[in-house]
Design an enzyme around this catalytic site. Structure first.
Site, PDB file in Angstrom:
ATOM      1  CG  ASP A  29      -2.002   0.949   1.080  1.00 65.98           C
ATOM      2  OD1 ASP A  29      -3.384   0.564   0.956  1.00 65.98           O
ATOM      3  OD2 ASP A  29      -1.769   2.284   1.148  1.00 65.98           O
ATOM      4  CG  ASN A  85     -12.364  -0.406   3.699  1.00 65.71           C
ATOM      5  OD1 ASN A  85     -12.596  -0.773   4.938  1.00 65.71           O
ATOM      6  ND2 ASN A  85     -11.029   0.462   3.603  1.00 65.71           N
ATOM      7  CB  VAL A  94      -9.281   1.753  -5.240  1.00 64.05           C
ATOM      8  CG1 VAL A  94      -9.151   1.339  -6.611  1.00 64.05           C
ATOM      9  CG2 VAL A  94      -8.079   2.977  -4.711  1.00 64.05           C
ATOM     10  CG  HIS A  98      -8.817  -2.958  -2.213  1.00 59.15           C
ATOM     11  ND1 HIS A  98      -9.726  -2.143  -3.383  1.00 59.15           N
ATOM     12  CD2 HIS A  98      -8.464  -2.454  -1.483  1.00 59.15           C
ATOM     13  CE1 HIS A  98     -10.013  -1.362  -2.718  1.00 59.15           C
ATOM     14  NE2 HIS A  98      -9.264  -1.225  -1.520  1.00 59.15           N
ATOM     15  CG  HIS A 100      -6.895  -2.679   3.148  1.00 59.57           C
ATOM     16  ND1 HIS A 100      -6.126  -1.544   2.888  1.00 59.57           N
ATOM     17  CD2 HIS A 100      -8.254  -2.399   2.411  1.00 59.57           C
ATOM     18  CE1 HIS A 100      -6.947  -0.671   2.206  1.00 59.57           C
ATOM     19  NE2 HIS A 100      -8.100  -1.359   1.947  1.00 59.57           N
TER      20      HIS A 100
HETATM   21  P1  AMP Z   1      -9.673   1.653   0.040  1.00 58.99           P
HETATM   22  O1  AMP Z   1      -9.730   2.901   0.712  1.00 58.99           O
HETATM   23  O2  AMP Z   1     -10.150   0.492   1.012  1.00 58.99           O
HETATM   24  O3  AMP Z   1     -10.544   1.475  -1.451  1.00 58.99           O
HETATM   25  O4  AMP Z   1      -8.226   1.265  -0.016  1.00 58.99           O
HETATM   26  C1  AMP Z   1      -7.429   1.675  -1.260  1.00 58.99           C
HETATM   27  C2  AMP Z   1      -5.789   1.756  -0.927  1.00 58.99           C
HETATM   28  O5  AMP Z   1      -5.502   1.892  -2.057  1.00 58.99           O
HETATM   29  C3  AMP Z   1      -5.517   2.631   0.114  1.00 58.99           C
HETATM   30  O6  AMP Z   1      -5.032   2.219   1.342  1.00 58.99           O
HETATM   31  C4  AMP Z   1      -4.532   3.518  -0.766  1.00 58.99           C
HETATM   32  O7  AMP Z   1      -3.361   3.948   0.073  1.00 58.99           O
HETATM   33  C5  AMP Z   1      -4.038   2.605  -1.781  1.00 58.99           C
HETATM   34  N1  AMP Z   1      -3.436   3.141  -2.743  1.00 58.99           N
HETATM   35  C6  AMP Z   1      -4.259   4.013  -3.758  1.00 58.99           C
HETATM   36  N2  AMP Z   1      -3.195   3.834  -4.781  1.00 58.99           N
HETATM   37  C7  AMP Z   1      -2.308   3.194  -4.636  1.00 58.99           C
HETATM   38  C8  AMP Z   1      -1.038   3.138  -5.408  1.00 58.99           C
HETATM   39  N3  AMP Z   1      -1.125   3.568  -6.713  1.00 58.99           N
HETATM   40  N4  AMP Z   1      -0.199   2.080  -4.985  1.00 58.99           N
HETATM   41  C9  AMP Z   1      -0.345   1.502  -4.118  1.00 58.99           C
HETATM   42  N5  AMP Z   1      -1.634   1.618  -2.955  1.00 58.99           N
HETATM   43  C10 AMP Z   1      -2.467   2.393  -3.474  1.00 58.99           C
END
Ligand code: AMP
Length: 111
Positions: A29, A85, A94, A98, A100
């Site tokens: 992340d 989430n 996003v 996915h 975590h």
């Molecule tokens: P969520 O808020 O559950 O949708 O998680 C999205 C996660 O993606 C967050 O923890 C961000 O820090 C992570 N994230 C967003 N863009 C990138 C990226 N380019 N590379 C790695 N992690 C990312």
């Protein structure tokens, strides 16, 4: 809609890849919330858990097995958190399914 994760899967955007196979990719992340903060990202474009169809549920099995392997690799079998989430209200930013994977410190106070 194409998300940043799709671009990472397609190698259009770089990321720190920890593991990859035919059906999923694991990256670090970019904004870690714990010493070990990985994202297990199924390659199939599904917005979130709520949008999953029954035929795709095998993905969850693979995510669980991957989490076990990551726990071995990062030597945190005794304590890690696996979470997703679902939806904006839950903090999803996003909209590509996915999970975590968090470890490396006491996680009790982590949202
Ligand atoms: P969520 O808020 O559950 O949708 O998680 C999205 C996660 O993606 C967050 O923890 C961000 O820090 C992570 N994230 C967003 N863009 C990138 C990226 N380019 N590379 C790695 N992690 C990312």
């Amino acid at each position: 809609m194409t998300t940043i994760f799709k671009k990472i899967i397609e190698k259009e955007v770089s990321a720190e890849v920890v593991y990859e196979n035919e059906s999923l990719i694991v990256i670090k992340d970019i904004h870690p919330q714990a010493p070990i903060h990985l994202l297990i990202i199924p390659k199939k474009e599904i917005a979130n858990l709520q949008a999953m169809e029954k035929k795709d549920l095998n993905i969850l099995q693979e995510v669980a097995l991957t989490a076990q392997k990551l726990a071995q690799k990062f030597q945190c079998e005794d304590g890690y958190r696996l979470l997703t989430n679902n939806g904006e209200k839950a903090g999803q930013t996003v909209f590509h399914l996915h999970f975590h994977f968090l470890a490396g410190r006491t996680l009790g106070d982590l949202a």
